[in-house]
Each structure stands twice: as C-alpha cells, then as structure tokens.
Design an enzyme around this catalytic site. Sequence first.
Site, mmCIF file in Angstrom:
data_model
loop_
_atom_site.group_PDB
_atom_site.id
_atom_site.type_symbol
_atom_site.label_atom_id
_atom_site.label_comp_id
_atom_site.label_asym_id
_atom_site.label_seq_id
_atom_site.Cartn_x
_atom_site.Cartn_y
_atom_site.Cartn_z
ATOM 1 N N LEU A 82 -27.946 81.680 83.144
ATOM 2 C CA LEU A 82 -28.079 83.288 82.930
ATOM 3 C C LEU A 82 -29.158 82.882 81.755
ATOM 4 O O LEU A 82 -28.272 82.758 80.708
ATOM 5 C CB LEU A 82 -26.783 84.015 82.774
ATOM 6 C CG LEU A 82 -27.210 85.425 83.115
ATOM 7 C CD1 LEU A 82 -28.053 85.757 83.711
ATOM 8 C CD2 LEU A 82 -25.560 86.020 82.466
ATOM 9 N N ASP A 83 -30.046 83.986 81.413
ATOM 10 C CA ASP A 83 -30.562 84.431 79.822
ATOM 11 C C ASP A 83 -30.651 82.886 79.092
ATOM 12 O O ASP A 83 -30.821 83.143 78.086
ATOM 13 C CB ASP A 83 -29.651 85.364 79.487
ATOM 14 C CG ASP A 83 -29.347 86.410 80.252
ATOM 15 O OD1 ASP A 83 -30.369 87.190 80.502
ATOM 16 O OD2 ASP A 83 -28.160 86.974 80.119
ATOM 17 N N HIS A 109 -35.766 89.856 77.941
ATOM 18 C CA HIS A 109 -33.523 89.964 78.022
ATOM 19 C C HIS A 109 -33.948 90.816 76.120
ATOM 20 O O HIS A 109 -34.061 90.260 75.320
ATOM 21 C CB HIS A 109 -33.146 88.608 77.478
ATOM 22 C CG HIS A 109 -31.354 88.762 77.847
ATOM 23 N ND1 HIS A 109 -30.521 89.255 78.114
ATOM 24 C CD2 HIS A 109 -30.737 88.831 76.332
ATOM 25 C CE1 HIS A 109 -29.473 89.859 78.609
ATOM 26 N NE2 HIS A 109 -28.984 88.754 77.049
ATOM 27 N N GLU A 112 -40.529 96.015 73.460
ATOM 28 C CA GLU A 112 -40.593 95.481 75.022
ATOM 29 C C GLU A 112 -41.979 95.475 74.905
ATOM 30 O O GLU A 112 -42.105 94.130 75.865
ATOM 31 C CB GLU A 112 -39.196 95.312 75.597
ATOM 32 C CG GLU A 112 -37.436 95.413 74.962
ATOM 33 C CD GLU A 112 -36.669 95.893 76.666
ATOM 34 O OE1 GLU A 112 -36.820 95.471 77.404
ATOM 35 O OE2 GLU A 112 -35.278 95.653 75.855
HETATM 36 C C1 GAR Z 1 -34.346 96.284 79.293
HETATM 37 O O1 GAR Z 1 -33.690 96.848 78.436
HETATM 38 C C2 GAR Z 1 -34.284 95.011 79.405
HETATM 39 O O2 GAR Z 1 -34.466 93.779 78.446
HETATM 40 C C3 GAR Z 1 -32.443 95.184 79.784
HETATM 41 O O3 GAR Z 1 -32.823 96.569 80.853
HETATM 42 C C4 GAR Z 1 -33.167 97.397 80.439
HETATM 43 C C5 GAR Z 1 -34.510 97.558 81.469
HETATM 44 O O4 GAR Z 1 -34.943 99.272 80.269
HETATM 45 N N1 GAR Z 1 -32.875 93.864 80.659
HETATM 46 C C6 GAR Z 1 -31.857 93.393 80.900
HETATM 47 O O5 GAR Z 1 -30.838 93.567 79.984
HETATM 48 C C7 GAR Z 1 -31.733 92.300 81.924
HETATM 49 N N2 GAR Z 1 -30.414 91.698 81.351
HETATM 50 P P1 GAR Z 1 -36.441 99.376 81.683
HETATM 51 O O6 GAR Z 1 -36.052 99.765 83.220
HETATM 52 O O7 GAR Z 1 -36.884 101.029 81.572
HETATM 53 O O8 GAR Z 1 -37.213 97.921 81.304
#
Ligand code: GAR
Length: 198
Positions: free
Chosen positions: A146-147, A111, A176
């Site tokens: 959630l989260d 997240h 990440e």
């Molecule tokens: C990432 O920043 C992830 O943390 C976020 O979506 C993006 C996906 O990027 N996730 C959320 O917001 C979950 N609620 P990616 O498809 O390039 O990995």
Amino acid sequence: MSHKRVAILISGGGSNMLALLDSMVGDHPARPCLVLSNDPKAGGLARAAARGVPVAAVDHRPFKGDRAAFEAELLKPLEAAEPDIVCLAGFMRVLTGDFVSRFQGRMLNIHPSLLPKYTGLHTHARALEAGDAEHGCTVHEVTAVLDDGPILGQARVPVLDGDTPEALAARVLEQEHRLYPEVLRRFAEGRRDPVRLG
Ligand code: GAR
C-alpha cells in the site's frame, strides 16, 4: 500515432480524474477509455459521462470484504476497456497483489502526502500533528504494498501557521491537479524520471 488508453478508478467526486481527463487532449499521447468506480453513486461518474467518457461501477459492498470476488467483477469492465495505463485517482479500496500484478508497471496512484511519509489515511492531520514544515502529494507506480512503489512525482506545499487539516488538504489538492496530469503525460511518453513541483 495511436494513443495510449487510460482507465481511471475513482471512489468519490473525482477532481483528480477530471484534471486527468481535461489534460488528455490535443497532442497528448493518451486518451481516456474508462472511468470506473467501486461506488455507483460516486459523483465523478456523472461528471465523466457528461464529458463523453465511458463509465462503469462495481459496488464493493455486496461482496462483504471478499476482495477476490469484488476484484473479479471489477476486472470485467476494466479488461474490456483494454487500458494501457490504469490511474487510481481517489480510489479508496485496497487492491490485492493479484489484481495489482496484472497491471504491473502500468498502474499509477496519487497519494496526499510526501511518501514515504504518511501512507494510509488522515495524512493532512498527521502532518500537522507532527509539526511538519512542508507537506504535499506523490504520484507513484502501484505495487502490492500500500502506498509504496517507485515515485514518479511529488509536489510540495508549505504548512502555514493556523493550518487546519481541511485548509491544508485544499492546498495540496490544487497541487495534485497540477502534478498528476504532468506525470501521466510523461509516463505515457515512457518517461519515469520523477517530476518535482513546488
Ligand atoms: C485526493 O486527495 C487523493 O490524493 C486522495 O483522495 C482524494 C480524492 O479526491 N487519495 C487517497 O487518499 C488514496 N489513498 P478526488 O476524488 O477529488 O480526486
């Protein structure tokens, strides 16, 4: 040693998924068994397939909000892949408690905030609006809330003068890609003590 089997759920480009795939080589205790999406057009599916990883998609749209029916379909390829660990990586559908409980203690999520701050969407804009000095990302075990769920790792980034949500998101995303593979490796080894980066 037999490898732990990892299924990864995505909704979009899948950059975190690719970071996880790229990490599961050599002496890593896990290997990917499936990349699964709720969007048949998710860019990450082709990228995973190009690396030789099995892929599947179950479009959520025909289910028109019937989460239970969607999840019943999603479970078919997922259970057929027999994962030991399920990683949500930019998977943008909320899962029911029933679905989550099947993978209790073996489902992870990343997240883009320093949880418990900013669950849900628009985390980068919210951190900027709040005037936070730092922001970041969290990998946690998935529970029915959630989260929420036990935190397995966090990476911090400073908020810079003049940051926009996009600039901040890009810097968090880089972290990440470091954090999630690190947490997954440790989790596959049975370690739950939190990773702290940044
Ligand atoms: C990432 O920043 C992830 O943390 C976020 O979506 C993006 C996906 O990027 N996730 C959320 O917001 C979950 N609620 P990616 O498809 O390039 O990995």
